[in-house]
Motif scaffolding. Structure first.
Motif, PDB file in Angstrom:
ATOM      1  N   TYR A  51     -10.805   1.354   5.931  1.00  0.00           N
ATOM      2  CA  TYR A  51      -9.419   1.018   6.534  1.00  0.00           C
ATOM      3  C   TYR A  51      -8.277   1.357   6.193  1.00  0.00           C
ATOM      4  CZ  TYR A  51     -12.629  -2.391   9.182  1.00  0.00           C
ATOM      5  OH  TYR A  51     -13.655  -2.708  10.038  1.00  0.00           O
ATOM      6  N   THR A  52      -8.269   1.687   4.898  1.00  0.00           N
ATOM      7  CA  THR A  52      -6.877   2.252   4.396  1.00  0.00           C
ATOM      8  C   THR A  52      -6.955   3.879   3.926  1.00  0.00           C
ATOM      9  OG1 THR A  52      -7.278   1.709   2.002  1.00  0.00           O
ATOM     10  CG2 THR A  52      -6.539  -0.007   3.347  1.00  0.00           C
ATOM     11  N   GLY A  53      -8.102   4.185   3.390  1.00  0.00           N
ATOM     12  CA  GLY A  53      -8.130   5.560   2.662  1.00  0.00           C
ATOM     13  C   GLY A  53      -7.696   6.099   1.272  1.00  0.00           C
ATOM     14  N   ILE A  54      -7.211   4.584   0.991  1.00  0.00           N
ATOM     15  CA  ILE A  54      -6.332   4.810  -0.466  1.00  0.00           C
ATOM     16  C   ILE A  54      -7.312   4.629  -1.524  1.00  0.00           C
ATOM     17  CG2 ILE A  54      -4.304   3.813  -1.866  1.00  0.00           C
ATOM     18  CD1 ILE A  54      -3.320   2.676   0.739  1.00  0.00           C
ATOM     19  N   ASP A  55      -7.303   5.938  -2.332  1.00  0.00           N
ATOM     20  CA  ASP A  55      -8.532   5.925  -3.249  1.00  0.00           C
ATOM     21  C   ASP A  55      -7.900   5.677  -4.652  1.00  0.00           C
ATOM     22  OD1 ASP A  55     -10.829   6.133  -4.192  1.00  0.00           O
ATOM     23  OD2 ASP A  55     -10.847   8.479  -3.980  1.00  0.00           O
ATOM     24  N   LEU A  56      -6.932   4.656  -5.060  1.00  0.00           N
ATOM     25  CA  LEU A  56      -6.553   4.205  -6.271  1.00  0.00           C
ATOM     26  C   LEU A  56      -7.057   2.731  -6.785  1.00  0.00           C
ATOM     27  CD1 LEU A  56      -2.986   5.287  -5.410  1.00  0.00           C
ATOM     28  CD2 LEU A  56      -4.817   6.562  -6.800  1.00  0.00           C
ATOM     29  N   PRO A  57      -7.292   2.721  -7.855  1.00  0.00           N
ATOM     30  CA  PRO A  57      -7.788   1.396  -8.617  1.00  0.00           C
ATOM     31  C   PRO A  57      -6.651   0.158  -8.455  1.00  0.00           C
ATOM     32  CG  PRO A  57      -7.296   2.747 -10.496  1.00  0.00           C
ATOM     33  CD  PRO A  57      -7.082   3.584  -9.171  1.00  0.00           C
ATOM     34  N   ASP A  58      -7.346  -0.985  -8.517  1.00  0.00           N
ATOM     35  CA  ASP A  58      -6.647  -2.280  -8.722  1.00  0.00           C
ATOM     36  C   ASP A  58      -5.507  -2.415  -7.674  1.00  0.00           C
ATOM     37  OD1 ASP A  58      -7.869  -2.405 -11.490  1.00  0.00           O
ATOM     38  OD2 ASP A  58      -6.049  -1.001 -12.353  1.00  0.00           O
ATOM     39  N   LEU A  59      -5.871  -2.447  -6.297  1.00  0.00           N
ATOM     40  CA  LEU A  59      -5.185  -2.525  -5.271  1.00  0.00           C
ATOM     41  C   LEU A  59      -5.837  -3.704  -4.357  1.00  0.00           C
ATOM     42  CD1 LEU A  59      -4.432   0.994  -4.025  1.00  0.00           C
ATOM     43  CD2 LEU A  59      -3.263  -0.346  -5.513  1.00  0.00           C
ATOM     44  N   VAL A  60      -5.002  -4.260  -3.612  1.00  0.00           N
ATOM     45  CA  VAL A  60      -5.473  -5.301  -2.462  1.00  0.00           C
ATOM     46  C   VAL A  60      -4.927  -5.173  -1.262  1.00  0.00           C
ATOM     47  CG1 VAL A  60      -6.125  -7.756  -2.015  1.00  0.00           C
ATOM     48  CG2 VAL A  60      -6.224  -6.931  -4.423  1.00  0.00           C
ATOM     49  N   PHE A  61      -5.706  -4.966  -0.084  1.00  0.00           N
ATOM     50  CA  PHE A  61      -5.122  -4.743   1.250  1.00  0.00           C
ATOM     51  C   PHE A  61      -5.203  -6.140   2.108  1.00  0.00           C
ATOM     52  CE2 PHE A  61      -5.638  -3.654   5.601  1.00  0.00           C
ATOM     53  CZ  PHE A  61      -4.431  -3.125   5.935  1.00  0.00           C
ATOM     54  N   VAL A  62      -4.143  -6.486   2.494  1.00  0.00           N
ATOM     55  CA  VAL A  62      -3.847  -7.936   3.318  1.00  0.00           C
ATOM     56  C   VAL A  62      -3.435  -7.561   4.783  1.00  0.00           C
ATOM     57  CG1 VAL A  62      -2.861  -9.859   3.423  1.00  0.00           C
ATOM     58  CG2 VAL A  62      -3.647  -9.304   1.331  1.00  0.00           C
ATOM     59  N   MET A  63      -4.365  -8.247   5.769  1.00  0.00           N
ATOM     60  CA  MET A  63      -3.824  -8.152   7.147  1.00  0.00           C
ATOM     61  C   MET A  63      -3.474  -9.623   7.170  1.00  0.00           C
ATOM     62  SD  MET A  63      -6.738  -5.680   8.705  1.00  0.00           S
ATOM     63  CE  MET A  63      -5.757  -5.644  10.465  1.00  0.00           C
ATOM     64  N   ASP A  64      -2.105  -9.923   7.735  1.00  0.00           N
ATOM     65  CA  ASP A  64      -1.764 -11.028   8.044  1.00  0.00           C
ATOM     66  C   ASP A  64      -1.785 -11.025   9.432  1.00  0.00           C
ATOM     67  OD1 ASP A  64      -0.283 -13.562   8.939  1.00  0.00           O
ATOM     68  OD2 ASP A  64       1.378 -12.977   7.729  1.00  0.00           O
ATOM     69  N   LEU A  65      -2.753 -11.537  10.267  1.00  0.00           N
ATOM     70  CA  LEU A  65      -2.912 -11.369  11.708  1.00  0.00           C
ATOM     71  C   LEU A  65      -2.078 -12.291  12.398  1.00  0.00           C
ATOM     72  CD1 LEU A  65      -6.949 -11.492  11.731  1.00  0.00           C
ATOM     73  CD2 LEU A  65      -5.319  -9.551  11.484  1.00  0.00           C
ATOM     74  N   ASP A  66      -1.722 -13.353  12.001  1.00  0.00           N
ATOM     75  CA  ASP A  66      -0.682 -14.509  12.562  1.00  0.00           C
ATOM     76  C   ASP A  66       0.601 -13.758  12.527  1.00  0.00           C
ATOM     77  OD1 ASP A  66      -2.727 -16.242  12.833  1.00  0.00           O
ATOM     78  OD2 ASP A  66      -2.500 -17.122  10.880  1.00  0.00           O
TER      79      ASP A  66
END
Length: 448
Positions: A51-66
């Motif tokens: 979903y992001t293609g980002i190949d770096l450590p120690d990350l979190v991806f968040v989708m705020d749907l509201d």
């Protein structure tokens, strides 16, 4: 990375299927091997990559749907980090390439999750991610809705993904050819396996899984050791490369150390090859992969009956499970960003459906994927015959399936080993397509 539009569209589809709440996708972290700063090779979480293609450590991806917002939480590289690694792409630049609107400090994430919205996350398979979820005060169970939505998307490989998979298979073919080239009396299994990994690394990736390379091919996941190859033995090599984009290949070949199969080895090899080709011919949309598996099992049983190791009706032998003395595993599995694609999300969601439950029977319970095939699925086909002395002895002692197994004849094969042939396929609108460069699999091709 793929183009920005691919990631944006993937996330748009996911958001439309979940609808409300927060989608939380933790990436993987650096892991200490024997102390904190001596890391295992980093491997990003596959769904995070998807979903992001980002190949770096120690990350979190968040989708705020509201709120209709997307965020990458992490830390930019500090000057002190640069001293050790040299300058790396900024997190902001990577987020922009992915089409993600904002980057936020990881320390602010806990507060951002306190709004009361439903939080959708996937089952963690690493202890540190489980602990992180606890530290953020998340008490909900993993979201079945999110699992199903992710499986629904990742099961169908996009054209761009197929290109990457074929690239990984191409490297895997080179690894197999190197194994055949190196195999000779006096060389150690580990020497061959090391050179296969060197090929994968030299192509910009790494191994998709630890290489299975052994003269004891009767044990299904027997990795390379310091055993020395000898004339009369066969090498079973199950290997796969992971390319720079982290897509996998997975191929198996079995070949003689001497360069020439014995007559007994040829008999068993051709039984496996016939089952392999029969299964391939059956691949098409709509057929249950479980049915293809059972077809391959029946072909194995028929071949073993023809040389006196089994008896009775092959179809009935398979129905009762007698063939599992020789074929204890499943015919194949989905493949993509993971060599066993998405299995961390649960086989019941990836390989089965509410109407098709996984078997609990020995042999059949190891079939990871049984559901109906659909166009754009990518999967392996890998039948085999394995003579496991301990299993033979146990079944013979109790007379198990004696109506179908000729134990006296089987005794002579307890020193045989095992044979597997594996290739990777894309399901098309009317059948299937072999992925990657064809690799020798017939006896005369291998010997030559």
């Amino acid at each position: 990375m793929f183009s920005k539009d691919i990631y944006i569209q993937r996330r748009r589809i996911l958001a439309s299927r979940i609808g409300k709440g927060i989608i939380l996708l933790p990436g993987n972290r650096e892991q200490g091997m024997n102390y904190r700063d001596n890391h295992y090779p980093f491997r990003q979480d596959s769904t995070f990559l998807y979903y992001t293609g980002i190949d770096l450590p120690d990350l979190v991806f968040v989708m705020d749907l509201d709120g209709g917002k997307e965020y990458v939480y992490g830390e930019e590289q500090s000057l002190e980090d640069t001293v050790w690694t040299g300058p790396l792409p900024s997190l902001l630049s990577m987020a922009e390439k992915s089409g993600v609107g904002q980057v936020r400090c990881i320390s602010s994430l806990k507060d951002a999750l306190k709004g009361g919205s439903a939080i959708h996350y996937l089952p963690p398979y690493r202890a540190d991610v489980h602990l992180l979820l606890q530290s953020w005060g998340i008490s909900e169970k993993p979201s079945v809705e999110l699992i199903q939505a992710v499986v629904l998307q990742r099961s169908y490989k996009q054209a761009e993904e197929v290109i990457q998979i074929e690239q990984a298979i191409g490297v895997s073919v080179a690894m197999q050819r190197k194994a055949m080239e190196l195999a000779r009396p006096g060389i150690r299994e580990s020497e061959i396996a090391a050179q296969l990994q060197a090929i994968a690394v030299s192509e910009g990736g790494n191994l998709a899984f630890p290489t299975i390379l052994t003269v004891n091919g009767q044990f299904l996941h027997n990795h390379a050791s310091h055993q020395v190859l000898q004339n009369g033995q066969m090498v079973l090599c199950d290997c796969g490369a992971e390319n720079q984009m982290h897509y996998a290949g997975d191929l198996t070949r079995t070949f003689p150390v001497s360069g020439v199969f014995t007559s007994r080895q040829k008999e068993i090899y051709n039984i496996v090859l016939n089952a392999h080709e029969s299964a391939i011919a059956a691949l098409k949309p709509g057929i249950l992969f479980k049915e293809v598996h059972l077809l391959a099992c029946e072909q194995l049983a028929s071949g073993l009956k023809a040389i006196g190791l089994m008896k009775g009706d092959p179809k009935e032998a398979v129905a009762q499970g007698a063939h599992a003395l020789f074929f204890q595993c499943g015919l194949g599995h989905m493949m993509g960003l993971d060599v066993h694609d998405m299995e961390n999300l649960g086989e019941q969601y990836v390989g089965y459906t509410p109407d098709l439950q996984k078997s609990t029977e020995f042999g059949l319970k190891s079939l990871r994927f049984g559901r109906a095939l659909e166009p754009d699925f990518v999967l392996t086909v890998e039948p085999g015959i394995y003579f496991i002395p301990q299993l033979i002895e146990e079944w013979k002692a109790t007379g198990k399936y004696s109506d179908f197994i000729n134990y006296e004849a089987v005794e002579a094969y307890k020193d045989f080993g095992g044979i597997r042939v594996e290739e990777d396929f894309l399901i098309t609108s009317n059948g299937s397509r072999l992925l990657g460069t064809p690799l020798s699999k017939r006896i005369e091709e291998i010997e030559s």
